[in-house]
Scaffold this active site. Structure first.
Site, short mmCIF file in Angstrom:
data_model
loop_
_atom_site.label_atom_id
_atom_site.label_comp_id
_atom_site.label_asym_id
_atom_site.label_seq_id
_atom_site.Cartn_x
_atom_site.Cartn_y
_atom_site.Cartn_z
CB THR A 16 -0.83 0.07 1.52
OG1 THR A 16 -1.44 1.12 1.56
CG2 THR A 16 -0.08 -0.20 2.60
CE1 TYR B 31 -3.91 -1.96 5.96
CE2 TYR B 31 -3.18 0.09 5.34
CZ TYR B 31 -3.68 -1.06 4.96
OH TYR B 31 -3.96 -1.15 3.64
#
Length: 354
Positions: A132, A175
């Site tokens: 990501t 995350y």
């Protein structure tokens, strides 16, 4: 040993294969005549619908209801595989803040289980991992200016090209840490153990079969909310800028990366729509309103942890390596997703079922 990819030598494994990206990739692989094994615990609402869709269209698809946290289950599906696409993940910053241990177990430990399964049972196959852009942190160090179209870098080169892989990683939120750790492990297993492993650091992906939420898949969430006449929460001022990539373009990128996994091994590539497909969050919502013919109902929320005011992909590295570039523009892509979501109604208990 020189890596040579041959899809006929075994099945393709997709972890998280019933999810949005996994289902689109599986459909294309199956359409090409490959056999696909989906490892998915079906925990995400709506993905069972994707599984039924794939099973209704193809014979050479097998679902294993399992979890990447289960090392034995991962080894079982990896044995005899021709390639592995590792998509299974905990995807929400909010969930990672509520339960960091769960976030770590799925994203970091789960990825290590995949890598170990490949290393110990099938070390010469390509491994494609979806990371990501959040591994770059908030990007607060980039000077920005704001106008009616959104935030843009002051630096003209960065403004015209976007962010490339030379940007230092800077993990923020559990995350960001778990995905970043997994990202680095994939790269290191290529360097330390010779795996044909490649990382995609992805921007905003959207398209059919996406069951979007506020935390992940926001484009589909916006569209679905407008279709249901529900309020859309805009966090921050709505001028944060993202580049959008339609899922079929991403699938093409995956297949090109698999074909060239040997030369690309140990590299991370920023993958997204690039500056030509960059829009503010507010502008995307306005386009959706124009497509649906109604003005979206919005409400404002505070900025969220880890939210980047500007992130636009410079995908020149992958383009140079493979010749890839996106072909689906934002306007066309939004209309395709809108058409699919309209067909996917009605909803039952919050899950698209049609």
């Amino acid at each position: 040993m020189m890596f040579r990819f041959s899809p006929k030598s075994g099945h393709a494994v997709i972890t998280g294969g019933a999810g949005f990206v996994g289902a689109n990739l599986a459909d294309e692989l199956l359409r090409r005549g490959e056999t696909v094994v989906l490892l998915d615990n079906l925990s995400r609402p709506g993905v069972d619908r994707n599984l039924r869709w794939l099973s209704s269209r193809h014979e050479n698809v097998r679902h294993v209801r399992g979890d990447v946290r289960n090392a034995e289950a991962v080894r079982d599906v990896v044995q005899g595989a021709s390639s592995v696409f590792h998509f299974a993940a905990q995807v929400a910053v909010t969930t990672s803040l509520e339960d960091p241990a769960l976030d770590f177990a799925v994203n970091a430990q789960g990825t290590l289980n995949v890598l170990e399964a490949v290393r110990t049972t099938n070390p010469h196959i390509p491994v494609l991992y979806t990371s990501t852009n959040k591994v770059y942190g908030c990007l607060d160090e980039i000077p920005l200016r704001k106008d009616e179209n959104g935030y843009v870098p002051v630096d003209s080169r960065l403004r015209s090209l976007g962010i490339d892989e030379s940007r230092p990683v800077s993990f923020l939120s559990p995350y960001g840490c778990s995905k970043g750790a997994a990202d680095q492990y994939v790269l290191d297993y290529a360097r330390s153990f010779g795996l044909a492993a490649v990382v995609f650091r992805m921007s905003c992906i959207y398209g059919p079969r996406q069951m979007g939420t506020e935390d992940q898949g926001w484009v589909a969430h916006f569209l679905r909310s407008v279709l249901e006449n529900e309020r859309v929460a805009i966090y921050g001022d709505g001028l944060q800028v993202r580049d959008l990539l339609f899922v079929s373009d991403l699938v093409d990128a995956f297949l090109l990366a698999r074909e060239s996994a040997g030369p690309l091994a140990g590299q991370a590539f920023n993958i997204g729509g690039g500056p030509a497909q960059a829009l503010s969050v507010g502008a995307v919502l306005r386009m959706i309103g124009e497509i649906e013919g109604t003005e979206p109902i919005t409400e404002r929320g505070e900025w969220r942890m880890g939210d980047q005011r500007y992130y636009v992909t410079n995908f020149a590295g992958f383009r140079t390596a493979t010749g890839w570039s996106p072909v689906i523009g934002v306007s066309e892509g939004l209309r395709r997703l809108h058409t699919w979501l309209r067909r996917a109604r009605p909803r039952v208990q919050g899950t698209l079922v049609a």
